[in-house]
Design a protein around this motif. Sequence first.
Motif, PDB file in Angstrom:
ATOM      1  N   MET A 199     -21.106  36.989 -30.403  1.00  0.00           N
ATOM      2  CA  MET A 199     -20.504  37.986 -29.570  1.00  0.00           C
ATOM      3  C   MET A 199     -21.211  37.914 -28.205  1.00  0.00           C
ATOM      4  O   MET A 199     -22.487  38.108 -28.239  1.00  0.00           O
ATOM      5  CB  MET A 199     -20.584  39.413 -30.184  1.00  0.00           C
ATOM      6  N   ARG A 200     -20.457  38.083 -27.054  1.00  0.00           N
ATOM      7  CA  ARG A 200     -21.152  38.062 -25.755  1.00  0.00           C
ATOM      8  C   ARG A 200     -21.171  39.599 -25.311  1.00  0.00           C
ATOM      9  O   ARG A 200     -20.459  40.345 -25.796  1.00  0.00           O
ATOM     10  CB  ARG A 200     -20.304  37.106 -24.866  1.00  0.00           C
ATOM     11  N   ARG A 201     -21.954  39.919 -24.241  1.00  0.00           N
ATOM     12  CA  ARG A 201     -21.897  41.266 -23.558  1.00  0.00           C
ATOM     13  C   ARG A 201     -20.478  41.569 -23.245  1.00  0.00           C
ATOM     14  O   ARG A 201     -20.138  42.765 -23.644  1.00  0.00           O
ATOM     15  CB  ARG A 201     -22.904  41.114 -22.436  1.00  0.00           C
ATOM     16  N   ASP A 202     -19.833  40.741 -22.457  1.00  0.00           N
ATOM     17  CA  ASP A 202     -18.383  41.328 -22.178  1.00  0.00           C
ATOM     18  C   ASP A 202     -17.507  41.717 -23.435  1.00  0.00           C
ATOM     19  O   ASP A 202     -16.418  42.357 -23.349  1.00  0.00           O
ATOM     20  CB  ASP A 202     -17.744  40.294 -21.214  1.00  0.00           C
ATOM     21  N   GLU A 203     -17.554  40.944 -24.508  1.00  0.00           N
ATOM     22  CA  GLU A 203     -17.060  41.221 -25.605  1.00  0.00           C
ATOM     23  C   GLU A 203     -17.267  42.494 -26.137  1.00  0.00           C
ATOM     24  O   GLU A 203     -16.453  43.222 -26.556  1.00  0.00           O
ATOM     25  CB  GLU A 203     -17.059  40.164 -26.982  1.00  0.00           C
ATOM     26  N   LEU A 204     -18.537  43.046 -26.111  1.00  0.00           N
ATOM     27  CA  LEU A 204     -19.099  44.308 -26.652  1.00  0.00           C
ATOM     28  C   LEU A 204     -18.464  45.464 -25.877  1.00  0.00           C
ATOM     29  O   LEU A 204     -18.045  46.237 -26.354  1.00  0.00           O
ATOM     30  CB  LEU A 204     -20.492  44.259 -26.912  1.00  0.00           C
ATOM     31  N   GLU A 205     -18.605  44.851 -24.333  1.00  0.00           N
ATOM     32  CA  GLU A 205     -17.957  45.910 -23.497  1.00  0.00           C
ATOM     33  C   GLU A 205     -16.528  46.199 -23.911  1.00  0.00           C
ATOM     34  O   GLU A 205     -16.092  47.232 -23.737  1.00  0.00           O
ATOM     35  CB  GLU A 205     -17.983  45.386 -22.045  1.00  0.00           C
ATOM     36  N   HIS A 206     -15.768  45.334 -24.114  1.00  0.00           N
ATOM     37  CA  HIS A 206     -14.435  45.120 -24.627  1.00  0.00           C
ATOM     38  C   HIS A 206     -14.239  46.153 -25.650  1.00  0.00           C
ATOM     39  O   HIS A 206     -13.260  47.138 -25.713  1.00  0.00           O
ATOM     40  CB  HIS A 206     -13.732  43.848 -24.669  1.00  0.00           C
ATOM     41  N   ILE A 207     -15.035  46.021 -26.700  1.00  0.00           N
ATOM     42  CA  ILE A 207     -14.938  46.864 -27.896  1.00  0.00           C
ATOM     43  C   ILE A 207     -15.194  48.357 -27.639  1.00  0.00           C
ATOM     44  O   ILE A 207     -14.526  49.333 -28.040  1.00  0.00           O
ATOM     45  CB  ILE A 207     -16.014  46.362 -29.050  1.00  0.00           C
ATOM     46  N   ILE A 208     -16.232  48.341 -26.589  1.00  0.00           N
ATOM     47  CA  ILE A 208     -16.349  50.004 -26.286  1.00  0.00           C
ATOM     48  C   ILE A 208     -15.246  50.587 -25.411  1.00  0.00           C
ATOM     49  O   ILE A 208     -14.866  51.530 -25.825  1.00  0.00           O
ATOM     50  CB  ILE A 208     -17.671  49.975 -25.323  1.00  0.00           C
ATOM     51  N   ARG A 209     -14.795  49.757 -24.727  1.00  0.00           N
ATOM     52  CA  ARG A 209     -13.423  50.224 -23.923  1.00  0.00           C
ATOM     53  C   ARG A 209     -12.324  50.496 -24.895  1.00  0.00           C
ATOM     54  O   ARG A 209     -11.534  51.628 -24.881  1.00  0.00           O
ATOM     55  CB  ARG A 209     -12.990  49.152 -22.998  1.00  0.00           C
ATOM     56  N   ALA A 210     -12.192  49.519 -25.838  1.00  0.00           N
ATOM     57  CA  ALA A 210     -11.050  50.001 -26.872  1.00  0.00           C
ATOM     58  C   ALA A 210     -11.389  50.938 -27.787  1.00  0.00           C
ATOM     59  O   ALA A 210     -10.234  51.658 -28.225  1.00  0.00           O
ATOM     60  CB  ALA A 210     -10.947  48.494 -27.649  1.00  0.00           C
ATOM     61  N   ALA A 211     -12.508  51.149 -28.176  1.00  0.00           N
ATOM     62  CA  ALA A 211     -12.849  52.151 -28.945  1.00  0.00           C
ATOM     63  C   ALA A 211     -12.595  53.553 -28.445  1.00  0.00           C
ATOM     64  O   ALA A 211     -12.068  54.550 -29.038  1.00  0.00           O
ATOM     65  CB  ALA A 211     -14.315  52.264 -29.685  1.00  0.00           C
ATOM     66  N   ALA A 212     -12.795  53.424 -27.031  1.00  0.00           N
ATOM     67  CA  ALA A 212     -12.537  54.834 -26.265  1.00  0.00           C
ATOM     68  C   ALA A 212     -11.183  55.148 -26.164  1.00  0.00           C
ATOM     69  O   ALA A 212     -10.556  56.260 -26.437  1.00  0.00           O
ATOM     70  CB  ALA A 212     -12.938  54.755 -24.910  1.00  0.00           C
ATOM     71  N   ASP A 213     -10.155  54.049 -26.125  1.00  0.00           N
ATOM     72  CA  ASP A 213      -8.678  53.949 -26.139  1.00  0.00           C
ATOM     73  C   ASP A 213      -8.256  54.661 -27.376  1.00  0.00           C
ATOM     74  O   ASP A 213      -7.257  55.463 -27.377  1.00  0.00           O
ATOM     75  CB  ASP A 213      -8.165  52.704 -25.889  1.00  0.00           C
ATOM     76  N   VAL A 214      -8.568  54.109 -28.529  1.00  0.00           N
ATOM     77  CA  VAL A 214      -8.320  54.478 -29.734  1.00  0.00           C
ATOM     78  C   VAL A 214      -8.796  56.039 -30.389  1.00  0.00           C
ATOM     79  O   VAL A 214      -7.971  56.549 -31.152  1.00  0.00           O
ATOM     80  CB  VAL A 214      -8.337  53.563 -30.996  1.00  0.00           C
ATOM     81  N   THR A 215     -10.055  56.398 -29.787  1.00  0.00           N
ATOM     82  CA  THR A 215     -10.387  57.579 -30.413  1.00  0.00           C
ATOM     83  C   THR A 215     -10.193  58.816 -29.298  1.00  0.00           C
ATOM     84  O   THR A 215     -10.506  60.067 -29.820  1.00  0.00           O
ATOM     85  CB  THR A 215     -12.074  57.462 -30.839  1.00  0.00           C
ATOM     86  N   GLY A 216     -10.079  58.392 -27.984  1.00  0.00           N
ATOM     87  CA  GLY A 216     -10.151  59.490 -27.185  1.00  0.00           C
ATOM     88  C   GLY A 216     -11.518  59.730 -26.650  1.00  0.00           C
ATOM     89  O   GLY A 216     -11.696  60.890 -25.909  1.00  0.00           O
ATOM     90  N   GLU A 217     -12.531  59.196 -27.259  1.00  0.00           N
ATOM     91  CA  GLU A 217     -14.024  59.488 -27.029  1.00  0.00           C
ATOM     92  C   GLU A 217     -14.515  58.749 -25.924  1.00  0.00           C
ATOM     93  O   GLU A 217     -13.874  57.525 -25.636  1.00  0.00           O
ATOM     94  CB  GLU A 217     -14.754  59.469 -28.393  1.00  0.00           C
ATOM     95  N   LYS A 218     -15.440  59.075 -25.426  1.00  0.00           N
ATOM     96  CA  LYS A 218     -16.237  58.209 -24.031  1.00  0.00           C
ATOM     97  C   LYS A 218     -17.451  58.010 -24.273  1.00  0.00           C
ATOM     98  O   LYS A 218     -18.037  56.975 -23.610  1.00  0.00           O
ATOM     99  CB  LYS A 218     -15.875  59.102 -22.684  1.00  0.00           C
ATOM    100  N   GLU A 219     -18.199  58.234 -25.377  1.00  0.00           N
ATOM    101  CA  GLU A 219     -19.643  57.946 -25.737  1.00  0.00           C
ATOM    102  C   GLU A 219     -19.756  57.452 -27.188  1.00  0.00           C
ATOM    103  O   GLU A 219     -19.253  58.144 -28.123  1.00  0.00           O
ATOM    104  CB  GLU A 219     -20.364  59.273 -25.404  1.00  0.00           C
ATOM    105  N   PHE A 220     -20.447  56.172 -27.105  1.00  0.00           N
ATOM    106  CA  PHE A 220     -20.464  55.540 -28.464  1.00  0.00           C
ATOM    107  C   PHE A 220     -21.964  55.198 -28.848  1.00  0.00           C
ATOM    108  O   PHE A 220     -22.719  54.948 -27.946  1.00  0.00           O
ATOM    109  CB  PHE A 220     -19.793  54.531 -28.423  1.00  0.00           C
ATOM    110  N   ILE A 221     -22.357  55.114 -30.034  1.00  0.00           N
ATOM    111  CA  ILE A 221     -23.636  54.673 -30.448  1.00  0.00           C
ATOM    112  C   ILE A 221     -23.372  53.288 -31.090  1.00  0.00           C
ATOM    113  O   ILE A 221     -22.633  53.348 -32.159  1.00  0.00           O
ATOM    114  CB  ILE A 221     -24.483  55.684 -31.563  1.00  0.00           C
ATOM    115  N   VAL A 222     -24.215  52.416 -30.530  1.00  0.00           N
ATOM    116  CA  VAL A 222     -23.850  51.103 -30.971  1.00  0.00           C
ATOM    117  C   VAL A 222     -25.110  50.502 -31.885  1.00  0.00           C
ATOM    118  O   VAL A 222     -26.330  50.613 -31.469  1.00  0.00           O
ATOM    119  CB  VAL A 222     -23.864  50.045 -29.914  1.00  0.00           C
ATOM    120  N   ILE A 223     -24.921  50.437 -33.253  1.00  0.00           N
ATOM    121  CA  ILE A 223     -26.196  49.926 -33.871  1.00  0.00           C
ATOM    122  C   ILE A 223     -25.718  48.524 -34.534  1.00  0.00           C
ATOM    123  O   ILE A 223     -24.785  47.941 -34.158  1.00  0.00           O
ATOM    124  CB  ILE A 223     -26.207  50.887 -34.958  1.00  0.00           C
ATOM    125  N   GLY A 224     -26.780  47.958 -35.376  1.00  0.00           N
ATOM    126  CA  GLY A 224     -26.624  46.802 -35.842  1.00  0.00           C
ATOM    127  C   GLY A 224     -26.836  45.659 -34.795  1.00  0.00           C
ATOM    128  O   GLY A 224     -27.442  45.929 -33.772  1.00  0.00           O
TER     129      GLY A 224
END
Length: 190
Positions: free
Chosen positions: A1-26
């Motif tokens: 996974m590249r950094r821009d792909e992780l950024e995409h996941i963060i953006r998409a997670a915000a879209d599906v949850t309505g949340e704006k802050e995420f903890i990335v582990i792993g």
Amino acid sequence: MRRDELEHIIRAAADVTGEKEFIVIGSQAILGQYPDAPAPLLMSMEADLYARYAPDKSDFIDGSLGRDSRFDQTFGYHADGVSPSTAKLPSGWEDRLTLIRNPNTRGAGGWCIEAHDIAIAKYFAGRAKDLRYNADLWKAGYLDPVTIEDRLAATELDDDQRERMTAAIRRHRTTHHAPARAAAAATGPT
């Protein structure tokens, strides 16, 4: 996974949850501290994350962005919605998070755990893939022996867990430690 792909996941997670802050582990949390980490550290095509203030929304992440979802089929990477108890982390880990927030995340923030904290979580899990990943962290020079020992001491463990993890750390440190790089890595990217 590249950094821009992780950024995409963060953006998409915000879209599906309505949340704006995420903890990335792993493993892919390494992209917070080291956006250009070497390829062996970026083999996973999943990012483990949860909404920082609403971890109960992880089911939304799994359902919309998880393995075999339309998102995964379209982009070739996915998110695993996890919980705050998924990873065993040393005390103080929240003070060492690295924030990813930029135009690609559309204002959402992905707070990534620090390299030594990732390593402790993976030593605790102890699966073959986790130990390989930690060996690659040592090879990349991202782990400092003193810091990893301090983090181990700051982790709640029983005696058997501590002994098992200590032995694995010593094996990796002896086999893979690159002292010159580790000293530079302890301070993060320049």
